[in-house]
Design an enzyme around this catalytic site. Structure first.
Site, PDB file in Angstrom:
ATOM      1  N   LYS A  13       0.837  -1.213   0.000  1.00 14.42           N
ATOM      2  CA  LYS A  13       0.000   0.000   0.000  1.00 14.42           C
ATOM      3  C   LYS A  13       0.865   1.254   0.000  1.00 14.42           C
ATOM      4  O   LYS A  13       0.626   2.184  -0.753  1.00 14.42           O
ATOM      5  CB  LYS A  13      -0.910   0.050   1.245  1.00 14.42           C
ATOM      6  N   ARG A  88      -8.887   1.553   9.013  1.00 15.54           N
ATOM      7  CA  ARG A  88      -8.538   0.166   9.294  1.00 15.54           C
ATOM      8  C   ARG A  88      -9.654  -0.547  10.044  1.00 15.54           C
ATOM      9  O   ARG A  88      -9.526  -1.734  10.337  1.00 15.54           O
ATOM     10  CB  ARG A  88      -7.268   0.110  10.135  1.00 15.54           C
ATOM     11  N   ARG A 127      11.624  -5.847   4.426  1.00 11.73           N
ATOM     12  CA  ARG A 127      11.287  -4.414   4.327  1.00 11.73           C
ATOM     13  C   ARG A 127      12.281  -3.580   5.122  1.00 11.73           C
ATOM     14  O   ARG A 127      12.664  -3.934   6.236  1.00 11.73           O
ATOM     15  CB  ARG A 127       9.873  -4.182   4.866  1.00 11.73           C
ATOM     16  N   ARG A 160      11.577  -2.280  10.754  1.00 12.48           N
ATOM     17  CA  ARG A 160      10.582  -1.818  11.722  1.00 12.48           C
ATOM     18  C   ARG A 160      10.396  -2.824  12.854  1.00 12.48           C
ATOM     19  O   ARG A 160      10.403  -4.030  12.630  1.00 12.48           O
ATOM     20  CB  ARG A 160       9.243  -1.597  11.015  1.00 12.48           C
ATOM     21  N   ARG A 171      -0.392  -9.200  13.191  1.00 12.84           N
ATOM     22  CA  ARG A 171      -0.939  -8.118  12.368  1.00 12.84           C
ATOM     23  C   ARG A 171      -1.840  -8.689  11.268  1.00 12.84           C
ATOM     24  O   ARG A 171      -2.852  -8.091  10.917  1.00 12.84           O
ATOM     25  CB  ARG A 171       0.200  -7.288  11.772  1.00 12.84           C
TER      26      ARG A 171
HETATM   27  P1  ADP Z   1       2.295  -1.788   3.221  1.00  8.69           P
HETATM   28  O1  ADP Z   1       2.348  -0.278   3.128  1.00  8.69           O
HETATM   29  O2  ADP Z   1       1.072  -2.367   2.575  1.00  8.69           O
HETATM   30  O3  ADP Z   1       2.511  -2.300   4.614  1.00  8.69           O
HETATM   31  P2  ADP Z   1       4.853  -1.670   1.793  1.00  8.69           P
HETATM   32  O4  ADP Z   1       4.538  -0.736   0.645  1.00  8.69           O
HETATM   33  O5  ADP Z   1       5.680  -1.130   2.886  1.00  8.69           O
HETATM   34  O6  ADP Z   1       3.493  -2.341   2.360  1.00  8.69           O
HETATM   35  O7  ADP Z   1       5.530  -2.979   1.160  1.00  8.69           O
HETATM   36  C1  ADP Z   1       5.962  -4.058   1.996  1.00  8.69           C
HETATM   37  C2  ADP Z   1       7.317  -4.568   1.509  1.00  8.69           C
HETATM   38  O8  ADP Z   1       7.184  -5.186   0.231  1.00  8.69           O
HETATM   39  C3  ADP Z   1       8.355  -3.447   1.344  1.00  8.69           C
HETATM   40  O9  ADP Z   1       9.620  -3.956   1.681  1.00  8.69           O
HETATM   41  C4  ADP Z   1       8.273  -3.112  -0.153  1.00  8.69           C
HETATM   42  O10 ADP Z   1       9.493  -2.568  -0.626  1.00  8.69           O
HETATM   43  C5  ADP Z   1       7.963  -4.475  -0.761  1.00  8.69           C
HETATM   44  N1  ADP Z   1       7.116  -4.406  -1.946  1.00  8.69           N
HETATM   45  C6  ADP Z   1       6.126  -3.509  -2.206  1.00  8.69           C
HETATM   46  N2  ADP Z   1       5.536  -3.763  -3.397  1.00  8.69           N
HETATM   47  C7  ADP Z   1       6.164  -4.870  -3.902  1.00  8.69           C
HETATM   48  C8  ADP Z   1       6.010  -5.662  -5.091  1.00  8.69           C
HETATM   49  N3  ADP Z   1       5.065  -5.369  -6.004  1.00  8.69           N
HETATM   50  N4  ADP Z   1       6.818  -6.739  -5.248  1.00  8.69           N
HETATM   51  C9  ADP Z   1       7.744  -7.057  -4.308  1.00  8.69           C
HETATM   52  N5  ADP Z   1       7.952  -6.360  -3.172  1.00  8.69           N
HETATM   53  C10 ADP Z   1       7.172  -5.279  -2.965  1.00  8.69           C
HETATM   54  P1  AMP Z   2       1.399   0.691   8.910  1.00 10.14           P
HETATM   55  O1  AMP Z   2       2.570   1.593   8.799  1.00 10.14           O
HETATM   56  O2  AMP Z   2       0.223   1.171   8.086  1.00 10.14           O
HETATM   57  O3  AMP Z   2       1.735  -0.755   8.653  1.00 10.14           O
HETATM   58  O4  AMP Z   2       0.896   0.795  10.425  1.00 10.14           O
HETATM   59  C1  AMP Z   2       1.721   0.357  11.498  1.00 10.14           C
HETATM   60  C2  AMP Z   2       0.901   0.221  12.766  1.00 10.14           C
HETATM   61  O5  AMP Z   2       0.368   1.505  13.144  1.00 10.14           O
HETATM   62  C3  AMP Z   2      -0.325  -0.697  12.680  1.00 10.14           C
HETATM   63  O6  AMP Z   2       0.013  -2.057  12.866  1.00 10.14           O
HETATM   64  C4  AMP Z   2      -1.172  -0.140  13.824  1.00 10.14           C
HETATM   65  O7  AMP Z   2      -0.693  -0.562  15.090  1.00 10.14           O
HETATM   66  C5  AMP Z   2      -0.921   1.368  13.724  1.00 10.14           C
HETATM   67  N1  AMP Z   2      -1.900   2.010  12.821  1.00 10.14           N
HETATM   68  C6  AMP Z   2      -1.650   2.635  11.641  1.00 10.14           C
HETATM   69  N2  AMP Z   2      -2.786   3.111  11.100  1.00 10.14           N
HETATM   70  C7  AMP Z   2      -3.789   2.770  11.943  1.00 10.14           C
HETATM   71  C8  AMP Z   2      -5.206   2.951  11.947  1.00 10.14           C
HETATM   72  N3  AMP Z   2      -5.818   3.574  10.933  1.00 10.14           N
HETATM   73  N4  AMP Z   2      -5.907   2.463  12.992  1.00 10.14           N
HETATM   74  C9  AMP Z   2      -5.295   1.840  14.011  1.00 10.14           C
HETATM   75  N5  AMP Z   2      -3.983   1.612  14.083  1.00 10.14           N
HETATM   76  C10 AMP Z   2      -3.229   2.069  13.052  1.00 10.14           C
END
Ligand code: ADP
Ligand code: AMP
Length: 214
Positions: A13, A88, A127, A160, A171
């Site tokens: 995302k 969420r 990541r 992270r 999660r």
């Molecule tokens: P989210 O925001 O949904 O938690 P991220 O955008 O941080 O996810 O992506 C999670 C991990 O996967 C990151 O390390 C990112 O660089 C990697 N990633 C994102 N899109 C792709 C893809 N299409 N193919 C492979 N790896 C990806």
């Molecule tokens: P993210 O960076 O989107 O993966 O979010 C990391 C963490 O932040 C999540 O696992 C939650 O603990 C918290 N968080 C982020 N956005 C929300 C939301 N909209 N509602 C509740 N918790 C959130």
């Protein structure tokens, strides 16, 4: 244009939201990034949020909703925004909907980045995140130009705290229980669009641009 990104943690995302923000010149708003910045700066909100985030739980709606509503009321959001990680829960979605309705406005698209759970743990362990500017990398798939350093702002990249495999499992459970129902919620509103998030990040982005430009 107002866009919501849906999908499991690690579905991509944030990666896609940043590309959308760059292309359409709208802010990328990640509640996770806002919480992480608060943790880094040692604020009261950060201290409270950390307790939940480290366990892989959602931060309570009371702490999240106002924060988001304040952010989208900023001047830079007047032409739209892409929300990454909000809503969420159904109550969060209801509040956003009510607030936009009050302003005679609405969300245009909810883009669901679909990735099966099997792929998620692998993605999360690779990541690396920049806590300063929010950029995200993957050590294999999307590496930074210089190992451990953010391409965009030169800061150090970190694994992270909540990307440890045990926390990722939590999660994912929380996602299926509390967030996945939003897929139906936005489908019923007729604005849900699903893309295959297992594809290469560029192909995922092309599919999203086709949707947004349709
Ligand atoms: P989210 O925001 O949904 O938690 P991220 O955008 O941080 O996810 O992506 C999670 C991990 O996967 C990151 O390390 C990112 O660089 C990697 N990633 C994102 N899109 C792709 C893809 N299409 N193919 C492979 N790896 C990806
Ligand atoms: P993210 O960076 O989107 O993966 O979010 C990391 C963490 O932040 C999540 O696992 C939650 O603990 C918290 N968080 C982020 N956005 C929300 C939301 N909209 N509602 C509740 N918790 C959130």
């Amino acid at each position: 244009m107002k866009i919501i990104m849906l999908g499991a943690p690690g579905a991509g995302k944030g990666t896609q939201a940043q590309m959308i923000a760059d292309k359409y010149n709208i802010p990328h708003i990640s509640t996770g990034d806002i919480f992480r910045a608060n943790i880094k700066n040692g604020t009261e909100l950060g201290k409270k949020a950390k307790e939940y985030m480290d366990k892989g739980l959602l931060v309570p709606d009371e702490l999240t909703v106002e924060l988001l509503l304040d952010r989208v009321a900023n001047e830079d959001c007047k032409d739209g925004y892409v929300l990454d990680g909000f809503p969420r829960t159904i109550p969060q979605a209801d509040v956003l909907d009510a607030e936009l309705t009050k302003l005679g406005d609405k969300v245009d698209f909810a883009v669901n980045v679909d990735v099966p759970d099997e792929n998620i743990v692998r993605r999360m362990s690779g990541r690396r995140a920049c806590l300063k500017c929010g950029a995200t990398y993957h050590i294999e798939h999307i590496p930074p130009k210089q190992e451990g350093i953010c391409d965009k702002c030169g800061s150090e990249l970190v694994l992270r705290a909540d990307d440890a495999p045990e926390t990722v499992q939590n999660r994912l459970s929380v996602y299926h229980e509390q967030t996945q129902p939003l897929i139906d919620y936005y489908d019923k509103k007729g604005i849900l669009r699903t893309v295959d998030g297992t594809k290469d990040m560029k192909d995922v982005f092309d599919a999203i641009v086709d949707i947004l430009n349709a």
